[in-house]
Design a protein around this motif. Structure first.
Motif, PDB file in Angstrom:
ATOM      1  N   GLU A 113      16.077  -7.311   1.545  1.00 22.73           N
ATOM      2  CA  GLU A 113      15.147  -7.076   0.439  1.00 22.73           C
ATOM      3  C   GLU A 113      13.741  -6.708   0.902  1.00 22.73           C
ATOM      4  O   GLU A 113      12.913  -6.293   0.099  1.00 22.73           O
ATOM      5  CB  GLU A 113      15.069  -8.318  -0.451  1.00 22.73           C
ATOM      6  N   ALA A 114      13.458  -6.855   2.181  1.00 23.87           N
ATOM      7  CA  ALA A 114      12.085  -6.700   2.678  1.00 23.87           C
ATOM      8  C   ALA A 114      11.488  -5.335   2.358  1.00 23.87           C
ATOM      9  O   ALA A 114      10.318  -5.223   1.986  1.00 23.87           O
ATOM     10  CB  ALA A 114      12.042  -6.961   4.178  1.00 23.87           C
ATOM     11  N   LYS A 115      12.282  -4.280   2.504  1.00 31.00           N
ATOM     12  CA  LYS A 115      11.737  -2.928   2.269  1.00 31.00           C
ATOM     13  C   LYS A 115      11.309  -2.750   0.814  1.00 31.00           C
ATOM     14  O   LYS A 115      10.349  -2.027   0.529  1.00 31.00           O
ATOM     15  CB  LYS A 115      12.764  -1.872   2.653  1.00 31.00           C
ATOM     16  N   TYR A 116      11.993  -3.424  -0.097  1.00 35.14           N
ATOM     17  CA  TYR A 116      11.631  -3.317  -1.515  1.00 35.14           C
ATOM     18  C   TYR A 116      10.336  -4.070  -1.799  1.00 35.14           C
ATOM     19  O   TYR A 116       9.498  -3.602  -2.580  1.00 35.14           O
ATOM     20  CB  TYR A 116      12.761  -3.843  -2.391  1.00 35.14           C
ATOM     21  N   PHE A 117      10.162  -5.213  -1.158  1.00 33.14           N
ATOM     22  CA  PHE A 117       8.917  -5.960  -1.335  1.00 33.14           C
ATOM     23  C   PHE A 117       7.739  -5.190  -0.738  1.00 33.14           C
ATOM     24  O   PHE A 117       6.653  -5.171  -1.314  1.00 33.14           O
ATOM     25  CB  PHE A 117       9.045  -7.351  -0.719  1.00 33.14           C
ATOM     26  N   ALA A 118       7.968  -4.570   0.410  1.00 31.49           N
ATOM     27  CA  ALA A 118       6.901  -3.762   1.018  1.00 31.49           C
ATOM     28  C   ALA A 118       6.501  -2.626   0.087  1.00 31.49           C
ATOM     29  O   ALA A 118       5.309  -2.376  -0.144  1.00 31.49           O
ATOM     30  CB  ALA A 118       7.375  -3.223   2.365  1.00 31.49           C
ATOM     31  N   LYS A 119       7.482  -1.942  -0.474  1.00 34.38           N
ATOM     32  CA  LYS A 119       7.220  -0.787  -1.339  1.00 34.38           C
ATOM     33  C   LYS A 119       6.522  -1.190  -2.629  1.00 34.38           C
ATOM     34  O   LYS A 119       5.490  -0.600  -3.014  1.00 34.38           O
ATOM     35  CB  LYS A 119       8.532  -0.076  -1.659  1.00 34.38           C
ATOM     36  N   VAL A 120       7.062  -2.191  -3.318  1.00 35.35           N
ATOM     37  CA  VAL A 120       6.509  -2.586  -4.618  1.00 35.35           C
ATOM     38  C   VAL A 120       5.132  -3.224  -4.453  1.00 35.35           C
ATOM     39  O   VAL A 120       4.229  -3.006  -5.269  1.00 35.35           O
ATOM     40  CB  VAL A 120       7.484  -3.524  -5.357  1.00 35.35           C
ATOM     41  N   SER A 121       4.935  -4.008  -3.399  1.00 37.35           N
ATOM     42  CA  SER A 121       3.626  -4.641  -3.195  1.00 37.35           C
ATOM     43  C   SER A 121       2.536  -3.589  -3.020  1.00 37.35           C
ATOM     44  O   SER A 121       1.415  -3.749  -3.523  1.00 37.35           O
ATOM     45  CB  SER A 121       3.670  -5.568  -1.982  1.00 37.35           C
ATOM     46  N   LYS A 122       2.852  -2.508  -2.340  1.00 39.23           N
ATOM     47  CA  LYS A 122       1.865  -1.434  -2.152  1.00 39.23           C
ATOM     48  C   LYS A 122       1.643  -0.655  -3.452  1.00 39.23           C
ATOM     49  O   LYS A 122       0.513  -0.279  -3.776  1.00 39.23           O
ATOM     50  CB  LYS A 122       2.324  -0.511  -1.034  1.00 39.23           C
ATOM     51  N   ALA A 123       2.718  -0.447  -4.206  1.00 38.10           N
ATOM     52  CA  ALA A 123       2.598   0.298  -5.463  1.00 38.10           C
ATOM     53  C   ALA A 123       1.761  -0.453  -6.492  1.00 38.10           C
ATOM     54  O   ALA A 123       1.091   0.157  -7.333  1.00 38.10           O
ATOM     55  CB  ALA A 123       3.989   0.586  -6.028  1.00 38.10           C
ATOM     56  N   TYR A 124       1.775  -1.796  -6.440  1.00 33.40           N
ATOM     57  CA  TYR A 124       1.067  -2.603  -7.437  1.00 33.40           C
ATOM     58  C   TYR A 124      -0.228  -3.208  -6.895  1.00 33.40           C
ATOM     59  O   TYR A 124      -0.858  -4.029  -7.568  1.00 33.40           O
ATOM     60  CB  TYR A 124       1.983  -3.714  -7.951  1.00 33.40           C
TER      61      TYR A 124
END
Length: 215
Positions: A113-124
């Motif tokens: 799941e790490a790549k999704y957290f990295a992506k969403v955290s940057k988007a928000y």
């Protein structure tokens, strides 16, 4: 008094002392097991989320549990050193939506799941949302820092190797009970949503977006 009575008393005293030591060791073991109970289900692709009785939250078929605005429980005090050695207090983010992710570098679903957290955290990042990790059961910060570098995680993570921070969550609330676990805190620092399994980008956004949209 018989000359044999003193040795007999001594033997009885020794046996009593040994029984006391065994009882104390058993009590210590039980305490240790209780302290790590929420980590027993660590690193699984799923988890049990519960929610019956008077817990005031509802678990959907997707495994995401949510609580209505008027029925949420405040998150406990979560502060300490990060894996980078800095001081962090989650309460300082009050006024923002906070995503708490419990993870370990040793955990396969955490890596998934790490790549999704990295992506969403940057988007928000500019939308009033703060991501915070709680790294647990890593015996040193080196592996945790390498994990963050490998997956592009840029938000901070509290270092909680023994799970002490996790035990501050009260039973019967939306508390983390597995690794990975994810909680979303509303702008008042109350727990709005929880997942006890690894998240896809879609499920992470499903947890986050409704809380961000709240007025």
């Amino acid at each position: 008094m018989s000359a044999d009575s003193a040795p007999q008393r001594s033997n009885r005293t020794t046996r009593a002392a040994e029984r006391t030591r065994r009882v104390r060791r058993s009590a210590a073991l039980a305490a240790g097991l209780a302290a790590t109970a929420l980590l027993v289900s660590a690193c699984g692709s799923g988890g049990t989320s519960g929610g019956g009785g008077n817990t005031n939250f509802v678990t959907g078929t997707d495994g995401i549990a949510t609580a209505a605005k008027g029925e949420r429980t405040p998150a406990p005090e979560l502060s300490g050193k990060t894996i980078a050695g800095k001081t962090l207090d989650v309460a300082d983010y009050k006024g923002k939506v906070v995503v708490l992710n419990v993870w370990g570098s040793w955990c396969n679903p955490c890596r998934a799941e790490a790549k999704y957290f990295a992506k969403v955290s940057k988007a928000y990042a500019g939308k009033g949302v703060q991501f915070v990790g709680i790294n647990t059961r890593d015996t040193s910060t080196g592996a945790a820092l390498a994990f963050e570098k490998d997956w592009g995680i840029t938000y901070p993570s509290l270092y909680d190797p023994t799970g002490k921070l996790l035990l501050r969550f009260k039973k019967g609330t939306l508390n983390p009970q597995a690794i990975p676990s994810t909680l979303v805190l509303d702008r008042n620092g109350k727990i709005a949503a929880r997942s006890l399994s690894a998240l896809s980008e879609e499920r992470l956004l499903k947890m986050l977006k409704p809380v961000v949209a709240e007025k």
